[in-house]
Design a protein around this motif. Structure first.
Motif, PDB file in Angstrom:
ATOM      1  N   ARG A 156      11.353  22.402  -7.183  1.00 12.42           N
ATOM      2  CA  ARG A 156      11.368  20.955  -7.391  1.00 12.42           C
ATOM      3  C   ARG A 156      10.094  20.505  -8.101  1.00 12.42           C
ATOM      4  O   ARG A 156       9.009  21.049  -7.873  1.00 12.42           O
ATOM      5  CB  ARG A 156      11.467  20.224  -6.045  1.00 12.42           C
ATOM      6  N   ALA A 157      10.251  19.526  -8.969  1.00  9.03           N
ATOM      7  CA  ALA A 157       9.081  18.956  -9.633  1.00  9.03           C
ATOM      8  C   ALA A 157       8.105  18.424  -8.593  1.00  9.03           C
ATOM      9  O   ALA A 157       8.508  17.864  -7.572  1.00  9.03           O
ATOM     10  CB  ALA A 157       9.510  17.833 -10.565  1.00  9.03           C
ATOM     11  N   GLY A 158       6.825  18.638  -8.823  1.00  2.00           N
ATOM     12  CA  GLY A 158       5.803  18.180  -7.889  1.00  2.00           C
ATOM     13  C   GLY A 158       5.438  19.190  -6.829  1.00  2.00           C
ATOM     14  O   GLY A 158       4.566  18.913  -5.984  1.00  2.00           O
ATOM     15  N   SER A 159       6.061  20.371  -6.844  1.00  2.00           N
ATOM     16  CA  SER A 159       5.693  21.415  -5.874  1.00  2.00           C
ATOM     17  C   SER A 159       4.248  21.845  -6.130  1.00  2.00           C
ATOM     18  O   SER A 159       3.802  21.903  -7.282  1.00  2.00           O
ATOM     19  CB  SER A 159       6.625  22.623  -6.011  1.00  2.00           C
ATOM     20  N   PRO A 160       3.483  22.141  -5.086  1.00  2.42           N
ATOM     21  CA  PRO A 160       2.062  22.488  -5.247  1.00  2.42           C
ATOM     22  C   PRO A 160       1.871  23.688  -6.177  1.00  2.42           C
ATOM     23  O   PRO A 160       2.593  24.687  -6.056  1.00  2.42           O
ATOM     24  CB  PRO A 160       1.620  22.822  -3.822  1.00  2.42           C
ATOM     25  N   PRO A 161       0.932  23.610  -7.096  1.00  3.42           N
ATOM     26  CA  PRO A 161       0.697  24.710  -8.041  1.00  3.42           C
ATOM     27  C   PRO A 161       0.420  26.044  -7.363  1.00  3.42           C
ATOM     28  O   PRO A 161       0.839  27.090  -7.857  1.00  3.42           O
ATOM     29  CB  PRO A 161      -0.523  24.231  -8.842  1.00  3.42           C
ATOM     30  N   GLU A 162      -0.295  26.005  -6.222  1.00  4.13           N
ATOM     31  CA  GLU A 162      -0.596  27.271  -5.550  1.00  4.13           C
ATOM     32  C   GLU A 162       0.668  27.921  -4.998  1.00  4.13           C
ATOM     33  O   GLU A 162       0.797  29.155  -4.964  1.00  4.13           O
ATOM     34  CB  GLU A 162      -1.626  27.061  -4.437  1.00  4.13           C
ATOM     35  N   ILE A 163       1.622  27.089  -4.569  1.00  2.00           N
ATOM     36  CA  ILE A 163       2.894  27.634  -4.093  1.00  2.00           C
ATOM     37  C   ILE A 163       3.695  28.195  -5.258  1.00  2.00           C
ATOM     38  O   ILE A 163       4.319  29.264  -5.149  1.00  2.00           O
ATOM     39  CB  ILE A 163       3.709  26.548  -3.349  1.00  2.00           C
ATOM     40  N   ILE A 164       3.692  27.489  -6.384  1.00  2.00           N
ATOM     41  CA  ILE A 164       4.379  27.979  -7.575  1.00  2.00           C
ATOM     42  C   ILE A 164       3.799  29.328  -8.000  1.00  2.00           C
ATOM     43  O   ILE A 164       4.519  30.259  -8.361  1.00  2.00           O
ATOM     44  CB  ILE A 164       4.268  26.967  -8.733  1.00  2.00           C
ATOM     45  N   GLY A 165       2.475  29.464  -7.933  1.00  2.00           N
ATOM     46  CA  GLY A 165       1.834  30.721  -8.276  1.00  2.00           C
ATOM     47  C   GLY A 165       2.254  31.852  -7.360  1.00  2.00           C
ATOM     48  O   GLY A 165       2.516  32.977  -7.801  1.00  2.00           O
ATOM     49  N   THR A 166       2.324  31.561  -6.059  1.00  2.00           N
ATOM     50  CA  THR A 166       2.751  32.578  -5.090  1.00  2.00           C
ATOM     51  C   THR A 166       4.193  32.993  -5.341  1.00  2.00           C
ATOM     52  O   THR A 166       4.535  34.190  -5.321  1.00  2.00           O
ATOM     53  CB  THR A 166       2.608  32.035  -3.656  1.00  2.00           C
TER      54      THR A 166
END
Length: 240
Positions: free
Chosen positions: A174-184
């Motif tokens: 989803r748009a707005g998901s935390p960048p660190e979570i996207i990286g993981t």
């Protein structure tokens, strides 16, 4: 509920490039409403006919299709199949009647039964029939050959220059998901896709794996959205 990265979608060219170009009101924005995680890979389509079809090569198929008074039809079960078949007709210079199905397996059933002359689709629903010798691929739609059908030439190799079309699969959050979570998520999915098990799994589906960074997927998605607009215009498919 605020986006937290715990919900992801298995996205495709249908959801993130085709539907926004084929539908007046898709109900979402494929760029603004999603956070890219990683591309999974590209899935070339192929022109499939029954094993007893008289043409063996693409040039023979086009000659057969363009014969005077020849009545041809084809089946489509998804947007990729739809656009690829229309592109083939436009580039190949022939006409055929389109028969729409709720899904590709139904179209394959009618192709096997002789109620259709051809289907342009991905390798997944056709693999078993190709192995059994009941369906025959004539040419693949992508610029490079498919890992699933390495002996089958491309449309470009077969005489249709610039024919380059492939479905694709990706992972979005989803748009707005935390960048660190996207990286993981990105690291976990890329590792799984490139693992021996992942590579074998996607090869069996006819997918040429090509995972990358979220930024690369974002750029690719935007480019594909534009390309699908060009595909739809070239194929002269009206919006619904």
């Amino acid at each position: 509920m605020a986006p937290d990265g715990n919900a992801v979608i298995f996205s495709t060219n249908s959801t993130h490039a085709a539907n926004p170009q084929l539908m007046r009101e898709p109900g979402y924005d494929p760029i603004r409403d999603f956070a890219p995680v990683t591309l999974i890979g590209l899935a070339p389509l192929a022109l499939f006919v029954r094993s007893d079809f008289p043409a063996q090569t693409l040039s023979e198929f086009l000659e057969y299709a363009k014969a005077e008074q020849r009545q041809m039809n084809f089946g489509t079960g998804n947007t990729g199949s739809l656009v690829a078949a229309h592109l083939l007709m436009r580039r190949g210079g022939f006409q055929a009647e389109q028969i729409s199905y709720r899904g590709t397996p139904e179209a394959i059933t009618d192709l096997l039964a002789g109620r259709l002359q051809f289907v342009v689709t991905d390798m997944g629903p056709t693999r078993g029939h190709v192995q059994a010798g009941t369906l025959r691929p004539i040419a693949v739609t992508s610029r490079t050959r498919s890992v699933a059908l390495p002996d089958v030439p491309t449309m470009q190799e077969s005489g249709l220059p610039d024919f380059d079309f492939a479905s694709w699969n990706a992972i979005h959050a989803r748009a707005g998901s935390p960048p660190e979570i996207i990286g993981t998520l990105n690291r976990a999915f890329v590792e799984a896709i490139l693992s021996p098990e992942g590579t074998a799994f996607f090869r069996n589906l006819g997918i040429n794996t090509a995972p990358g960074t979220p930024e690369q997927l974002g750029e690719f998605n935007a480019s594909e959205l534009q390309r699908w607009g060009e595909f739809v215009a070239l194929a002269q498919i009206p919006k619904t």
